[in-house]
Design a protein around this motif. Structure first.
Motif, mmCIF file in Angstrom:
data_model
loop_
_atom_site.group_PDB
_atom_site.id
_atom_site.type_symbol
_atom_site.label_atom_id
_atom_site.label_comp_id
_atom_site.label_asym_id
_atom_site.label_seq_id
_atom_site.Cartn_x
_atom_site.Cartn_y
_atom_site.Cartn_z
ATOM 1 N N UNK A 52 0.818 -1.217 0.000
ATOM 2 C CA UNK A 52 0.000 0.000 0.000
ATOM 3 C C UNK A 52 0.850 1.266 0.000
ATOM 4 N N UNK A 53 2.129 1.141 0.342
ATOM 5 C CA UNK A 53 2.993 2.327 0.349
ATOM 6 C C UNK A 53 3.214 2.871 -1.063
ATOM 7 N N UNK A 54 2.920 2.067 -2.078
ATOM 8 C CA UNK A 54 3.104 2.535 -3.453
ATOM 9 C C UNK A 54 2.030 3.538 -3.868
ATOM 10 N N UNK A 55 1.050 3.775 -3.004
ATOM 11 C CA UNK A 55 0.063 4.799 -3.349
ATOM 12 C C UNK A 55 0.625 6.205 -3.146
ATOM 13 N N UNK A 56 1.789 6.305 -2.526
ATOM 14 C CA UNK A 56 2.452 7.600 -2.376
ATOM 15 C C UNK A 56 3.354 7.825 -3.587
ATOM 16 N N UNK A 57 3.089 8.830 -4.417
ATOM 17 C CA UNK A 57 3.846 9.020 -5.668
ATOM 18 C C UNK A 57 5.341 9.172 -5.463
ATOM 19 N N UNK A 58 5.752 9.884 -4.424
ATOM 20 C CA UNK A 58 7.185 10.090 -4.211
ATOM 21 C C UNK A 58 7.903 8.767 -3.964
ATOM 22 N N UNK A 173 14.469 10.408 -0.580
ATOM 23 C CA UNK A 173 13.228 10.999 -1.094
ATOM 24 C C UNK A 173 12.082 10.006 -1.097
ATOM 25 N N UNK A 174 12.395 8.717 -1.117
ATOM 26 C CA UNK A 174 11.333 7.707 -1.111
ATOM 27 C C UNK A 174 10.511 7.768 0.167
ATOM 28 N N UNK A 175 11.086 8.292 1.251
ATOM 29 C CA UNK A 175 10.392 8.314 2.534
ATOM 30 C C UNK A 175 9.731 9.654 2.846
ATOM 31 N N UNK A 176 9.731 10.577 1.881
ATOM 32 C CA UNK A 176 9.247 11.929 2.138
ATOM 33 C C UNK A 176 7.800 11.944 2.597
ATOM 34 N N UNK A 177 6.924 11.272 1.862
ATOM 35 C CA UNK A 177 5.489 11.330 2.152
ATOM 36 C C UNK A 177 4.976 10.153 2.965
ATOM 37 N N UNK A 178 5.855 9.226 3.332
ATOM 38 C CA UNK A 178 5.423 8.036 4.061
ATOM 39 C C UNK A 178 5.113 8.401 5.512
ATOM 40 N N UNK A 179 3.932 8.034 6.017
ATOM 41 C CA UNK A 179 3.625 8.292 7.432
ATOM 42 C C UNK A 179 4.637 7.602 8.345
#
Length: 307
Positions: A52-58, A173-179
């Motif tokens: 589900x983490x792939x729903x974050x574009x970054x 950058x992969x972790x920018x938008x991840x909660x």
């Protein structure tokens, strides 16, 4: 099962034939297993890998960039020592010492890139790193039997200089938008993607290397004909030096065939580096859409405060 089947098919496909039943069956098993795996992971309460983490574009864009950079990195780490030991006849220790400056430069660049990342974000660093990485990888197409060891060391050092520039900011950058509560799951997926992509990259490029070596060997062997005065002269001198007659001719032909195999192997490695350089440029597309980490982190903090 999906990854193993795909890797085995890519590794043995060149030997078995891409239309062989075994190769096709492995691809089918891989595709079916992969679809089943995605379904199970998305419907499970506690998935092995939380897709589900792939729903974050970054996260998705950064991992696409990581796939390309890992393939580019391991192509050099795998094929360059192969060239140095198999063709140049350099020992394992000498090869390691020749490759070591690149690793040292990469280590020294890490804190510098970290500070640059905090100031300007991931996008300009990754774009610059990919462009330089493609250029330096393209330089390796000039490898041949007479390439100076000092020249190879300089190329390795420049490669070590730009590899963290392209890879480390993308991983961050992969972790920018991840909660915060999902960072561990996202990090696990990123690590797996890096290792799997490097394995697949080596498998595909090795298959290509074998095919291109066959093509180059056939071309070079075709040039050994009565119309080629240089080749005929070489065979005559080599045959005379080994005693002449049928035995001398067979020894001369065997030696010439060995030279052809070495030359075709070098040409095939050069082709691999050209393809890798071109493939690296593809990552410029997802890298161009990476978000600046500082701004994204600020928005996330503001959202948390508002909540």
């Amino acid at each position: 099962t999906a990854l193993f089947s795909l890797l085995l098919a890519l590794t043995k496909g060149a030997d078995w034939g891409w239309g062989d039943e075994r190769t096709v069956l492995l691809f089918c098993v891989s595709l079916f297993s992969f679809i089943l795996f995605i379904y199970l992971e998305l419907t499970s309460e506690n998935p092995l890998l939380d897709l589900r983490v792939f729903r974050y574009p970054s996260f998705t864009l950064a991992n696409l960039t990581i796939i390309v950079t890992m393939i580019g990195m391991f192509s050099g780490l795998f094929f360059l020592p192969l060239f140095l030991q198999s063709i140049r006849g350099i020992g394992a220790l000498e090869t390691g010492l020749l490759m070591m400056p690149g690793a040292l430069v990469s280590g020294l660049m890490m804190p510098i890139i970290g500070r640059l990342f905090d100031r300007i974000g991931a996008r300009p660093l990754v774009l610059a790193g990919l462009i330089f990485l493609a250029f330096i990888t393209f330089l390796f197409r000039n490898l041949n039997l007479s390439t100076a060891t000092s020249t190879i060391m300089v190329w390795v050092m420049f490669r070590g200089l730009v590899m963290p520039l392209a890879n480390m900011p993308a991983q961050t950058a992969a972790m920018v938008d991840i909660p915060t509560e999902m960072i561990g799951r996202a990090s696990a997926i990123t690590n797996i993607i890096g290792r799997v992509s490097s394995s697949f990259g080596i498998a595909v490029l090795t298959s290509m290397l074998t095919k291109r070596q066959t093509v180059h060997a056939a071309r070079l062997a075709w040039e050994v004909n009565p119309a080629n005065s240089a080749a005929m002269g070489f065979l005559g001198h080599a045959s005379a030096a080994t005693g002449g007659g049928a035995h001398g001719s067979s020894v001369a032909l065997a030696y010439l065939w060995g030279v052809i195999q070495k030359a075709s192997f070098v040409s095939a490695i050069d082709d691999v580096f050209i393809v890798t350089a071109a493939f690296t440029l593809i990552a410029l597309v997802p890298a161009a859409f990476l978000r600046k980490a500082k701004a994204a982190a600020g928005r996330r903090r503001e959202a948390a405060v508002a909540e």
